[in-house]
Write a protein that holds these residues in place. Structure first.
Motif, PDB file in Angstrom:
ATOM      1  N   SER A  57       0.809  -1.217   0.000  1.00  0.00           N
ATOM      2  CA  SER A  57       0.000   0.000   0.000  1.00  0.00           C
ATOM      3  C   SER A  57       0.843   1.267   0.000  1.00  0.00           C
ATOM      4  CB  SER A  57      -0.945   0.020   1.203  1.00  0.00           C
ATOM      5  OG  SER A  57      -0.204   0.024   2.408  1.00  0.00           O
ATOM      6  N   LEU A  58       2.124   1.155   0.372  1.00  0.00           N
ATOM      7  CA  LEU A  58       3.010   2.310   0.437  1.00  0.00           C
ATOM      8  C   LEU A  58       4.401   1.924  -0.045  1.00  0.00           C
ATOM      9  CD1 LEU A  58       3.361   5.310   1.469  1.00  0.00           C
ATOM     10  CD2 LEU A  58       4.220   4.272   3.594  1.00  0.00           C
ATOM     11  N   TYR A  59       4.924   2.715  -0.992  1.00  0.00           N
ATOM     12  CA  TYR A  59       6.310   2.554  -1.431  1.00  0.00           C
ATOM     13  C   TYR A  59       7.126   3.648  -0.767  1.00  0.00           C
ATOM     14  CZ  TYR A  59      10.452   3.348  -4.292  1.00  0.00           C
ATOM     15  OH  TYR A  59      11.744   3.566  -4.705  1.00  0.00           O
ATOM     16  N   THR A  60       8.271   3.286  -0.204  1.00  0.00           N
ATOM     17  CA  THR A  60       9.132   4.252   0.469  1.00  0.00           C
ATOM     18  C   THR A  60      10.565   4.060   0.010  1.00  0.00           C
ATOM     19  OG1 THR A  60       7.719   4.187   2.423  1.00  0.00           O
ATOM     20  CG2 THR A  60       9.914   5.119   2.710  1.00  0.00           C
ATOM     21  N   ASN A  61      11.216   5.170  -0.330  1.00  0.00           N
ATOM     22  CA  ASN A  61      12.635   5.138  -0.663  1.00  0.00           C
ATOM     23  C   ASN A  61      13.310   6.218   0.172  1.00  0.00           C
ATOM     24  OD1 ASN A  61      15.198   5.752  -1.931  1.00  0.00           O
ATOM     25  ND2 ASN A  61      14.514   4.455  -3.625  1.00  0.00           N
ATOM     26  N   GLU A  62      13.907   5.810   1.287  1.00  0.00           N
ATOM     27  CA  GLU A  62      14.530   6.757   2.199  1.00  0.00           C
ATOM     28  C   GLU A  62      15.780   7.376   1.606  1.00  0.00           C
ATOM     29  OE1 GLU A  62      15.024   5.155   6.098  1.00  0.00           O
ATOM     30  OE2 GLU A  62      12.871   4.721   6.326  1.00  0.00           O
ATOM     31  N   PHE A  63      16.485   6.639   0.752  1.00  0.00           N
ATOM     32  CA  PHE A  63      17.715   7.163   0.159  1.00  0.00           C
ATOM     33  C   PHE A  63      17.431   8.416  -0.664  1.00  0.00           C
ATOM     34  CE2 PHE A  63      21.046   7.371  -3.103  1.00  0.00           C
ATOM     35  CZ  PHE A  63      22.177   7.361  -2.303  1.00  0.00           C
ATOM     36  N   PHE A  64      16.383   8.373  -1.491  1.00  0.00           N
ATOM     37  CA  PHE A  64      16.021   9.530  -2.301  1.00  0.00           C
ATOM     38  C   PHE A  64      14.953  10.404  -1.633  1.00  0.00           C
ATOM     39  CE2 PHE A  64      17.728   6.726  -5.693  1.00  0.00           C
ATOM     40  CZ  PHE A  64      18.745   7.569  -6.133  1.00  0.00           C
ATOM     41  N   GLY A  65      14.468   9.989  -0.456  1.00  0.00           N
ATOM     42  CA  GLY A  65      13.553  10.816   0.319  1.00  0.00           C
ATOM     43  C   GLY A  65      12.158  10.952  -0.264  1.00  0.00           C
ATOM     44  N   ILE A  66      11.623   9.856  -0.818  1.00  0.00           N
ATOM     45  CA  ILE A  66      10.288   9.901  -1.430  1.00  0.00           C
ATOM     46  C   ILE A  66       9.437   8.727  -0.980  1.00  0.00           C
ATOM     47  CG2 ILE A  66      11.011  11.194  -3.485  1.00  0.00           C
ATOM     48  CD1 ILE A  66      11.095   8.500  -5.006  1.00  0.00           C
ATOM     49  N   SER A  67       8.128   8.909  -1.088  1.00  0.00           N
ATOM     50  CA  SER A  67       7.203   7.803  -0.844  1.00  0.00           C
ATOM     51  C   SER A  67       5.997   7.975  -1.759  1.00  0.00           C
ATOM     52  CB  SER A  67       6.759   7.746   0.621  1.00  0.00           C
ATOM     53  OG  SER A  67       5.972   8.873   0.940  1.00  0.00           O
ATOM     54  N   MET A  68       5.276   6.886  -1.982  1.00  0.00           N
ATOM     55  CA  MET A  68       4.083   6.907  -2.824  1.00  0.00           C
ATOM     56  C   MET A  68       3.022   6.019  -2.199  1.00  0.00           C
ATOM     57  SD  MET A  68       3.623   5.426  -6.698  1.00  0.00           S
ATOM     58  CE  MET A  68       2.003   5.366  -7.498  1.00  0.00           C
ATOM     59  N   THR A  69       1.865   6.598  -1.936  1.00  0.00           N
ATOM     60  CA  THR A  69       0.715   5.800  -1.518  1.00  0.00           C
ATOM     61  C   THR A  69       0.155   5.160  -2.783  1.00  0.00           C
ATOM     62  OG1 THR A  69       0.269   7.291   0.310  1.00  0.00           O
ATOM     63  CG2 THR A  69      -1.532   5.840  -0.388  1.00  0.00           C
ATOM     64  N   LEU A  70       0.085   3.840  -2.817  1.00  0.00           N
ATOM     65  CA  LEU A  70      -0.184   3.127  -4.063  1.00  0.00           C
ATOM     66  C   LEU A  70      -1.616   3.249  -4.558  1.00  0.00           C
ATOM     67  CD1 LEU A  70       1.950  -0.107  -3.568  1.00  0.00           C
ATOM     68  CD2 LEU A  70       2.595   2.105  -4.526  1.00  0.00           C
ATOM     69  N   GLY A  71      -2.574   3.438  -3.668  1.00  0.00           N
ATOM     70  CA  GLY A  71      -3.959   3.537  -4.129  1.00  0.00           C
ATOM     71  C   GLY A  71      -4.337   2.317  -4.950  1.00  0.00           C
ATOM     72  N   ASP A  72      -4.760   2.536  -6.221  1.00  0.00           N
ATOM     73  CA  ASP A  72      -5.153   1.403  -7.059  1.00  0.00           C
ATOM     74  C   ASP A  72      -3.997   0.864  -7.899  1.00  0.00           C
ATOM     75  OD1 ASP A  72      -4.889   3.395  -8.954  1.00  0.00           O
ATOM     76  OD2 ASP A  72      -6.718   2.853 -10.036  1.00  0.00           O
ATOM     77  N   PHE A  73      -2.774   1.276  -7.603  1.00  0.00           N
ATOM     78  CA  PHE A  73      -1.611   0.751  -8.328  1.00  0.00           C
ATOM     79  C   PHE A  73      -1.172  -0.582  -7.723  1.00  0.00           C
ATOM     80  CE2 PHE A  73      -1.596   4.747 -10.312  1.00  0.00           C
ATOM     81  CZ  PHE A  73      -0.739   4.702 -11.405  1.00  0.00           C
ATOM     82  N   ILE A  74      -0.892  -1.516  -8.599  1.00  0.00           N
ATOM     83  CA  ILE A  74      -0.493  -2.862  -8.179  1.00  0.00           C
ATOM     84  C   ILE A  74       1.006  -3.008  -8.412  1.00  0.00           C
ATOM     85  CG2 ILE A  74      -0.821  -5.332  -8.572  1.00  0.00           C
ATOM     86  CD1 ILE A  74      -3.629  -4.457  -9.795  1.00  0.00           C
ATOM     87  N   PRO A  75       1.785  -3.228  -7.351  1.00  0.00           N
ATOM     88  CA  PRO A  75       3.233  -3.335  -7.512  1.00  0.00           C
ATOM     89  C   PRO A  75       3.649  -4.659  -8.156  1.00  0.00           C
ATOM     90  CG  PRO A  75       2.626  -3.661  -5.222  1.00  0.00           C
ATOM     91  CD  PRO A  75       1.370  -3.310  -5.949  1.00  0.00           C
ATOM     92  N   TYR A  76       4.713  -4.596  -8.935  1.00  0.00           N
ATOM     93  CA  TYR A  76       5.298  -5.803  -9.512  1.00  0.00           C
ATOM     94  C   TYR A  76       5.958  -6.617  -8.406  1.00  0.00           C
ATOM     95  CZ  TYR A  76       4.983  -4.763 -14.540  1.00  0.00           C
ATOM     96  OH  TYR A  76       4.557  -4.549 -15.816  1.00  0.00           O
ATOM     97  N   THR A  77       5.995  -7.917  -8.609  1.00  0.00           N
ATOM     98  CA  THR A  77       6.742  -8.789  -7.707  1.00  0.00           C
ATOM     99  C   THR A  77       8.227  -8.672  -8.047  1.00  0.00           C
ATOM    100  OG1 THR A  77       6.650 -10.690  -9.202  1.00  0.00           O
ATOM    101  CG2 THR A  77       4.808 -10.420  -7.648  1.00  0.00           C
ATOM    102  N   ASP A  78       9.076  -9.151  -7.157  1.00  0.00           N
ATOM    103  CA  ASP A  78      10.513  -9.141  -7.413  1.00  0.00           C
ATOM    104  C   ASP A  78      10.844  -9.905  -8.696  1.00  0.00           C
ATOM    105  OD1 ASP A  78      10.909  -7.660  -5.138  1.00  0.00           O
ATOM    106  OD2 ASP A  78      11.531  -9.371  -3.896  1.00  0.00           O
TER     107      ASP A  78
END
Length: 202
Positions: A54-75
């Protein structure tokens, strides 16, 4: 069916753009680094982002994204995309997601820059890739230009790709000798901007 075809086009184009980033930025010259880069002695150690569905976070670049209706890819899906796009060893697909209606997608790709490319700011890094991206997407009648977009509450330089059936907007964040490329793809620029608007600064 039309949306399914659009999704395939978007993902193929996204992969080509990400591959271009890894191949071209290393040869870039000029420019000054006045953004998020730090000196070698104080540089943060790179670490990839993560998501919990439900949430993507990248602390290195200082950003996050609430996924909403976006479906993340598997590894595994990300690994296959990286292989298909010809991504280099310096390029890492950090995050890929597609909207549930297949109308848009987003990816975050990180790249370890060469010492020469690391001297450039984010805008120069993007400019150095424009010609290669246009060549890679020639079959889509793509035109590539530089623009500015709002991202995480600030105005950033961005690469705009307008092509048959889709539009991509790529923002580059620079942290030390790493570049983070956030690419939003949709049927038009407004749709791509709407995807970028889902990100917030940490």
């Amino acid at each position: 069916m039309k949306k399914k075809i659009l999704t395939i086009l978007l993902i193929a184009a996204m992969g080509l753009m990400a591959a271009s980033c890894g191949k071209k930025a290393g040869g870039s010259t000029g420019g000054s680094s006045n953004d998020a880069s730090t000196s070698a002695s104080t540089q943060k150690e790179y670490s990839p982002g993560s998501h919990d569905g439900s949430l993507y976070t990248n602390e290195f670049f200082g950003i996050s994204m609430t996924l909403g209706d976006f479906i993340p890819y598997t590894d595994e899906q990300i690994k296959q995309l990286a292989e298909q796009s010809g991504a280099t060893s310096s390029t890492t697909y950090d995050f890929v997601a597609v909207s549930s209606d297949n109308s848009a997608n987003v990816n975050v790709v990180s790249e370890k820059l060469t010492k020469l490319a690391a001297m450039n700011d984010a805008e120069e890094i993007l400019k150095s890739q424009a010609g290669l991206v246009e060549k890679q997407l020639a079959t889509y009648n793509a035109s590539v230009s530089m623009t500015e977009v709002k991202f995480c509450g600030k105005t950033h330089p961005a690469m705009l790709v307008a092509a048959d059936g889709f539009t991509e907007v790529m923002v580059c964040l620079k942290q030390g000798d790493y570049a983070g490329y956030i690419t939003a793809t949709a049927s038009d620029q407004a749709g791509a901007q709407a995807v970028l608007d889902m990100f917030t600064a940490l």
